[in-house]
Design an enzyme around this catalytic site. Structure first.
Site, mmCIF file in Angstrom:
data_model
loop_
_atom_site.group_PDB
_atom_site.id
_atom_site.type_symbol
_atom_site.label_atom_id
_atom_site.label_comp_id
_atom_site.label_asym_id
_atom_site.label_seq_id
_atom_site.Cartn_x
_atom_site.Cartn_y
_atom_site.Cartn_z
ATOM 1 N N CYS A 399 0.890 -1.326 -0.205
ATOM 2 C CA CYS A 399 -0.018 -0.066 -0.061
ATOM 3 C C CYS A 399 0.813 1.294 -0.056
ATOM 4 O O CYS A 399 0.433 2.180 0.592
ATOM 5 C CB CYS A 399 -0.861 -0.026 1.466
ATOM 6 S SG CYS A 399 -2.129 -1.167 1.080
ATOM 7 N N ASN A 400 1.894 1.297 -0.551
ATOM 8 C CA ASN A 400 3.029 2.408 -0.658
ATOM 9 C C ASN A 400 3.577 2.691 -1.920
ATOM 10 O O ASN A 400 4.636 2.031 -2.249
ATOM 11 C CB ASN A 400 4.359 2.065 0.105
ATOM 12 C CG ASN A 400 4.878 3.265 0.974
ATOM 13 O OD1 ASN A 400 5.024 3.961 -0.086
ATOM 14 N ND2 ASN A 400 5.376 3.331 1.947
#
Ligand SMILES: Cc1ncc(COP(=O)(O)O)c(C=O)c1O
Length: 480
Positions: A399-400
């Site tokens: 999620c980065n």
């Protein structure tokens, strides 16, 4: 254990201080976290979620079995008992982070994401105002930009730079100098990247505030293994998830916010629990409760919240500095072994994304394993082998997207192919395949992260696992 293990352990102890033999953490591993060894798990995903100690669960169960707790929004004995425990949990969060109750309030949320969303939906973004984010934010911070864009505020990203995936500090300060006075401006950055482990200077907080900004600090990946003291830094908003700190419960987080900053937020709605009085006879009539009550929608998790106090007491009884020193010693050894491992032809066996030393980083290590010809093995195939050895790694993009795009050299043009049109739904797999065509491989990463119950044996087993790839040709590792 073998003499190879003993030798490695001796070398590790000589090279890295902070991992004291026979420590309280060794004892806890053998008791409170004994299930790891009993069940044969090597757990290396503490940035995903920490593990709970058996004693936390027992204490919580004992409490629930020895009390009668009812919905706190009432004045009967069971309700008052629940309210008392919720108040205690709130006070324990302030105390753990050394926050002055006169300065800070705690709003309980389901997780860090819930904390960030509370700020995003209520922040007074407007034309002329700005939202500045570093590239290495988690998507739950990146999502703030949707609120900002919709309300006409300008959104700006500050890139991370290779090889360390840090942000240029001068660029940060220059950007923070660009504001229209009198407008609301929000600066959002993680205290620690959940991808690279990079820790940003907390001194940016005061610099930003002096320049007229409010600061939202995402501390979710930082606080599980680092001392975080709200008497020395004073961000306006802080997001945390408790399961990342002590494993249990897994459905609670908090927005820790300065009272004055809370006062600048404008909630987009009201709900049960958040108002003092509302009427249906005029649709404009409601009074929002002040402080945390105005932000906690509906009934708080009054049975789960006492476990937050128990979890914080558990961390305090060990000492966050002892946990920090231990995981950083282990991270140092892991980084040394990953960066020095070579195939017989001299080619490196691993590539670390982010800092390869211990300076200004945490215990989260993103990497690829490389074949003798210099090609990265497929991440999914590595994960399959790790799974077979009961080693829990993390794979994917975490999620980065910002750290991932820079780490893998994905250009804006390449990325644009995943966003050909707003109406074309593109799955993650479709996007990964598109990027494979551009950069020659899927843009996935492996991540190992350490935490409260990590010990040398975990990291040694993992390094031994990495060594099984020595001289293994790329072609012999079939993709999933
Ligand atoms: C740095 C960071 N911020 C925010 C989050 C979101 O946390 P949660 O999923 O608990 O809301 C995570 C989760 O991995 C994280 O690592």
């Amino acid at each position: 254990m073998t003499s190879g293990y003993d030798e490695a352990y001796r070398a590790f102890q000589q090279a890295f201080a902070g991992y004291s033999d026979g420590s309280r953490l060794d004892h806890l591993r053998a008791t409170d976290y004994e299930r790891l060894d009993r069940l044969g798990h090597v757990y290396l995903d503490y940035t995903g979620g920490s593990l709970h100690a058996a004693s936390q669960v027992r204490r919580h169960a004992d409490l629930l079995l020895s009390t009668v707790l009812g919905n706190p929004h009432s004045d009967n004995p069971s309700s008052l008992d629940a309210s008392r425990l919720v108040d205690r949990a709130r006070a324990s969060v302030l105390s753990f982070f050394n926050a002055d109750p006169a300065e800070y309030d705690v709003i309980f949320t389901p997780n860090a994401t819930g904390a960030l969303k509370l700020v995003g939906e209520a922040y007074p973004f407007e034309p002329g105002g700005r939202l500045v984010l570093t590239y290495d934010n988690h998507n739950s911070v990146n999502g703030l930009r949707e609120f900002a864009r919709r309300r006409g505020a300008q959104v700006t990203y500050l890139p991370v730079l290779t090889p360390d995936l840090r942000v240029d500090g001068d660029a940060v300060l220059a950007e923070l100098g660009q504001i229209t006075r009198g407008k609301p401006h929000l600066f959002a950055f993680p205290a620690q990247s959940n991808f690279s482990g990079v820790q940003h200077p907390l001194a940016w907080i005061e610099r930003a505030q002096q320049a007229g900004w409010q600061v939202i600090l995402d501390a979710a990946a930082y606080v599980p293994t680092n001392r975080f003291d709200l008497s020395t830094v004073h961000p306006d908003f802080v997001s945390v998830s408790f399961y990342k700190m002590f494993g249990y419960p897994s459905g609670l987080g908090a927005l820790i916010a300065r009272h004055d900053a809370l006062g600048t937020l404008r909630r987009p709605w009201f709900a049960g629990g958040t108002i003092t009085v509302a009427s249906v006879q005029d649709e404009r009539w409601h009074h929002l409760a002040s402080g945390h009550a105005g932000f906690e929608d509906g009934t708080v998790d009054y049975l789960g919240l006492p476990a937050v106090e128990i979890g914080l007491e558990h961390l305090s009884s060990i000492g966050i500095d002892a946990i920090h020193d231990r995981v950083m010693a282990l991270t140092g050894w892991l980084l040394t072994r990953l960066t020095s491992a070579t195939h017989s032809n001299g080619a490196p066996m691993a590539r670390v994304f982010g800092p390869t030393g211990l300076d200004r980083r945490g215990a989260t290590v993103a990497f690829h394993l490389m074949a003798p010809d210099g090609t990265a093995y497929e991440v999914g195939a590595i994960e399959d082998r790790a799974n077979a050895a009961r080693i829990s790694l993390r794979t994917g993009c975490f999620c980065n997207p910002g750290d991932g795009e820079v780490a893998h050299g994905i250009s804006k043009d390449a990325m644009a192919q995943c966003f050909a049109g707003p109406s074309v739904p593109v799955s993650f797999l479709d996007c990964a395949e598109t990027l494979r065509a551009s950069i020659g491989r899927a843009p996935n990463t492996l991540r190992a992260s350490l935490g409260i119950a990590s010990n040398f044996a975990d990291v040694h087993t993992f390094v031994a696992f990495v060594e099984t790839f020595r001289d293994l040709p790329f072609g012999s590792m079939l993709p999933r």
